[in-house]
Design a protein around this motif. Structure first.
Motif, PDB file in Angstrom:
ATOM      1  N   GLN A 118       0.759  -1.171  -0.022  1.00 43.96           N
ATOM      2  CA  GLN A 118       0.015  -0.228  -0.073  1.00 43.96           C
ATOM      3  C   GLN A 118       0.682   1.370  -0.008  1.00 43.96           C
ATOM      4  O   GLN A 118       0.387   2.309  -0.156  1.00 43.96           O
ATOM      5  CB  GLN A 118      -1.036   0.154   1.139  1.00 43.96           C
ATOM      6  CG  GLN A 118      -0.125   0.186   2.384  1.00 43.96           C
ATOM      7  CD  GLN A 118      -1.090  -0.721   3.487  1.00 43.96           C
ATOM      8  OE1 GLN A 118      -2.167  -1.111   3.452  1.00 43.96           O
ATOM      9  NE2 GLN A 118      -0.664  -0.349   4.746  1.00 43.96           N
ATOM     10  N   PRO A 164       3.151   3.869  -4.644  1.00 47.25           N
ATOM     11  CA  PRO A 164       2.235   4.255  -5.808  1.00 47.25           C
ATOM     12  C   PRO A 164       2.332   3.537  -7.236  1.00 47.25           C
ATOM     13  O   PRO A 164       1.460   3.585  -8.052  1.00 47.25           O
ATOM     14  CB  PRO A 164       2.722   5.806  -6.006  1.00 47.25           C
ATOM     15  CG  PRO A 164       4.053   5.830  -5.302  1.00 47.25           C
ATOM     16  CD  PRO A 164       4.239   4.872  -4.475  1.00 47.25           C
ATOM     17  N   ALA A 214      -0.180   0.795  -7.218  1.00 48.05           N
ATOM     18  CA  ALA A 214      -1.430   1.338  -7.558  1.00 48.05           C
ATOM     19  C   ALA A 214      -1.556   1.521  -8.960  1.00 48.05           C
ATOM     20  O   ALA A 214      -2.712   1.305  -9.301  1.00 48.05           O
ATOM     21  CB  ALA A 214      -1.607   2.400  -6.521  1.00 48.05           C
ATOM     22  N   ARG A 215      -0.630   2.321  -9.244  1.00 48.61           N
ATOM     23  CA  ARG A 215      -0.764   2.865 -10.671  1.00 48.61           C
ATOM     24  C   ARG A 215      -0.881   1.860 -11.759  1.00 48.61           C
ATOM     25  O   ARG A 215      -1.627   1.483 -12.756  1.00 48.61           O
ATOM     26  CB  ARG A 215       0.395   3.674 -11.033  1.00 48.61           C
ATOM     27  CG  ARG A 215       0.445   4.305 -12.490  1.00 48.61           C
ATOM     28  CD  ARG A 215      -0.676   5.223 -12.940  1.00 48.61           C
ATOM     29  NE  ARG A 215      -0.163   6.576 -12.478  1.00 48.61           N
ATOM     30  CZ  ARG A 215      -0.892   7.648 -12.045  1.00 48.61           C
ATOM     31  NH1 ARG A 215      -2.305   7.299 -11.967  1.00 48.61           N
ATOM     32  NH2 ARG A 215      -0.496   8.817 -11.841  1.00 48.61           N
ATOM     33  N   LEU A 219      -9.343  -0.398  -6.004  1.00 48.31           N
ATOM     34  CA  LEU A 219      -7.874  -0.862  -5.060  1.00 48.31           C
ATOM     35  C   LEU A 219      -8.316  -1.351  -3.765  1.00 48.31           C
ATOM     36  O   LEU A 219      -9.063  -0.467  -3.059  1.00 48.31           O
ATOM     37  CB  LEU A 219      -6.962   0.589  -5.058  1.00 48.31           C
ATOM     38  CG  LEU A 219      -6.331   0.899  -6.549  1.00 48.31           C
ATOM     39  CD1 LEU A 219      -5.507   2.230  -6.223  1.00 48.31           C
ATOM     40  CD2 LEU A 219      -5.592  -0.111  -7.064  1.00 48.31           C
ATOM     41  N   TYR A 240      -7.042  -3.310  -0.221  1.00 46.48           N
ATOM     42  CA  TYR A 240      -5.820  -3.464   0.497  1.00 46.48           C
ATOM     43  C   TYR A 240      -6.184  -4.367   1.999  1.00 46.48           C
ATOM     44  O   TYR A 240      -6.534  -3.794   2.911  1.00 46.48           O
ATOM     45  CB  TYR A 240      -4.965  -2.217   0.896  1.00 46.48           C
ATOM     46  CG  TYR A 240      -4.440  -1.612  -0.259  1.00 46.48           C
ATOM     47  CD1 TYR A 240      -3.216  -1.842  -0.758  1.00 46.48           C
ATOM     48  CD2 TYR A 240      -5.184  -0.325  -0.784  1.00 46.48           C
ATOM     49  CE1 TYR A 240      -2.629  -1.038  -1.709  1.00 46.48           C
ATOM     50  CE2 TYR A 240      -4.513   0.166  -1.971  1.00 46.48           C
ATOM     51  CZ  TYR A 240      -3.497  -0.041  -2.267  1.00 46.48           C
ATOM     52  OH  TYR A 240      -2.796   0.757  -3.418  1.00 46.48           O
ATOM     53  N   GLN A 254      -2.960   5.964   0.946  1.00 43.69           N
ATOM     54  CA  GLN A 254      -3.866   5.181   0.522  1.00 43.69           C
ATOM     55  C   GLN A 254      -5.069   6.025  -0.155  1.00 43.69           C
ATOM     56  O   GLN A 254      -5.427   5.777  -1.191  1.00 43.69           O
ATOM     57  CB  GLN A 254      -4.335   4.295   1.483  1.00 43.69           C
ATOM     58  CG  GLN A 254      -3.214   3.172   1.853  1.00 43.69           C
ATOM     59  CD  GLN A 254      -3.817   2.229   3.056  1.00 43.69           C
ATOM     60  OE1 GLN A 254      -4.178   1.028   2.407  1.00 43.69           O
ATOM     61  NE2 GLN A 254      -3.701   2.416   3.886  1.00 43.69           N
ATOM     62  N   HIS A 307      -3.566   7.152  -3.665  1.00 42.75           N
ATOM     63  CA  HIS A 307      -3.743   6.278  -4.557  1.00 42.75           C
ATOM     64  C   HIS A 307      -5.133   6.437  -5.279  1.00 42.75           C
ATOM     65  O   HIS A 307      -5.207   6.494  -6.515  1.00 42.75           O
ATOM     66  CB  HIS A 307      -3.891   4.880  -4.041  1.00 42.75           C
ATOM     67  CG  HIS A 307      -2.115   4.407  -3.507  1.00 42.75           C
ATOM     68  ND1 HIS A 307      -1.225   5.127  -4.002  1.00 42.75           N
ATOM     69  CD2 HIS A 307      -2.012   3.854  -2.674  1.00 42.75           C
ATOM     70  CE1 HIS A 307      -0.211   4.881  -3.275  1.00 42.75           C
ATOM     71  NE2 HIS A 307      -0.664   3.886  -2.314  1.00 42.75           N
ATOM     72  N   ASN A 333      -5.489   7.819  -9.314  1.00 35.82           N
ATOM     73  CA  ASN A 333      -5.854   6.794 -10.190  1.00 35.82           C
ATOM     74  C   ASN A 333      -7.301   7.222 -10.236  1.00 35.82           C
ATOM     75  O   ASN A 333      -7.880   6.623 -11.337  1.00 35.82           O
ATOM     76  CB  ASN A 333      -5.377   5.549  -9.551  1.00 35.82           C
ATOM     77  CG  ASN A 333      -4.105   5.380  -9.541  1.00 35.82           C
ATOM     78  OD1 ASN A 333      -3.411   5.159 -10.619  1.00 35.82           O
ATOM     79  ND2 ASN A 333      -3.578   5.160  -8.266  1.00 35.82           N
ATOM     80  N   VAL A 381     -11.000   3.285  -3.028  1.00 37.71           N
ATOM     81  CA  VAL A 381      -9.866   2.430  -2.412  1.00 37.71           C
ATOM     82  C   VAL A 381     -10.607   1.728  -1.110  1.00 37.71           C
ATOM     83  O   VAL A 381     -11.349   2.476  -0.431  1.00 37.71           O
ATOM     84  CB  VAL A 381      -8.616   3.306  -1.791  1.00 37.71           C
ATOM     85  CG1 VAL A 381      -7.684   2.537  -0.840  1.00 37.71           C
ATOM     86  CG2 VAL A 381      -8.005   3.627  -3.036  1.00 37.71           C
TER      87      VAL A 381
END
Length: 307
Positions: A165, A168, A171-172, A182, A184, A210, A213, A217, A221
């Motif tokens: 997490q 980046p 996540a990307r 996303l 986690y 987080q 992210h 994006n 999340v």
């Protein structure tokens, strides 16, 4: 996916007081059923929820806690997901072969069964979190590996695990591969020897990275963390106070729901899956990426390179 507009999702936040896998499953099952009663159809469990967080010490006998992908823990959750017709994201200590173990998430898509797996890619090795002793990192590519979203009836789930997490890049890559969410599963907490100010800085950084992210994006999340104190097996005066704070954020990083530090059970939120499209239209980060200028990101370090 085109016909789905709103998904009610839940993240579990439970304490795990022992290595009694059956009791731990029954505790999770009870909470999952409560979440389904409130209309939840996507339910995320915390990292390594079948047993206590054994990585506080390096002990070979803890390898006995591992199970194959089709072990009894998976089978119990597979049966539950089919009965309730929900998508579950579960977490396990996987025995892939003798001497080869992973920290693995499995996605179960209702009656269809396993939709896919993700093996933790970034493995920490810090005081109280000696995961490199136990876990082999997931492979960078392959049918069951890498940063690949898992298709389900509710959309494509970009599942990552705990230490992942903070990155980046992970996540990307999930977002670029089409992840709609996303996700986690997490087991993180405080070292009781740290003072209050340091503990709060760590928690704030964890939430911020987080949520970022989601922003970077344009996707929701979902984070499921443990709570409660788990003593060091060899020094009961020490251990980890898992900090809870499980949450769900929307595609602009907005908090849709968030648990407290010691809250046990689950929190849930309605996620409008169409918002990601509208958010990406007004904040078109993917459009404006300079993919021709990022070659350095694959290097370990750049400061010692010639200008």
């Amino acid at each position: 996916m085109a016909t789905v507009h709103t998904i009610r999702a839940a993240v579990l936040q439970l304490a795990v007081p022992s290595n009694d896998k059956l009791n731990n499953f029954l505790a999770s099952e009870k909470v999952i059923r409560r979440a389904v009663e409130q209309g939840c159809e996507l339910i995320v469990l915390q990292e390594l929820h079948a047993a206590s967080y054994f990585c506080q010490q390096e002990r070979v006998d803890f390898f006995d806690l591992a199970e194959p992908l089709n072990g009894e823990t998976f089978c119990a959750y597979e049966k539950l997901a089919a009965e309730l017709d929900v998508v579950l994201v579960i977490s396990q200590f996987e025995r892939r072969a003798a001497g080869l173990y992973h920290n693995t998430a499995q996605v179960i898509d209702g009656a269809k069964g396993r939709a896919g797996i993700f093996r933790k890619m970034h493995i920490p090795d810090d005081p109280g979190f000696y995961e490199k002793f136990y876990f082999t990192p997931g492979d960078a590519d392959g049918e069951l590996n890498g940063f690949k979203p898992i298709p389900t009836k509710l959309g494509k789930l970009g599942v990552l695990i705990c230490w992942d997490q903070w990155y980046p890049e992970a996540a990307r890559l999930m977002a670029l591969a089409g992840a709609d969410f996303l996700i986690y599963p997490t087991a993180i907490g405080w070292d009781l020897r740290d003072d209050e100010a340091e503990q709060q800085r760590q928690l704030g950084a964890w939430v911020t990275i987080q949520r970022s992210h989601a922003v970077a994006n344009g996707v929701p999340v979902l984070v499921a963390n443990r709570t409660g104190f788990e003593a060091d097996p060899e020094n009961p005066d020490l251990g980890i106070q898992f900090w809870g704070n499980s949450f769900i954020a929307g595609p602009q990083g907005e908090l849709l729901t968030k648990a407290s530090c010691d809250e046990r059970g689950f929190v849930c939120a309605d996620i409008d899956v169409r918002r990601a499209e509208s958010v990406r239209r007004i904040w078109p980060y993917l459009r404006d990426r300079r993919v021709d200028a990022y070659q350095g990101i694959t290097r370990r370090w750049l400061a010692d390179q010639e200008p």
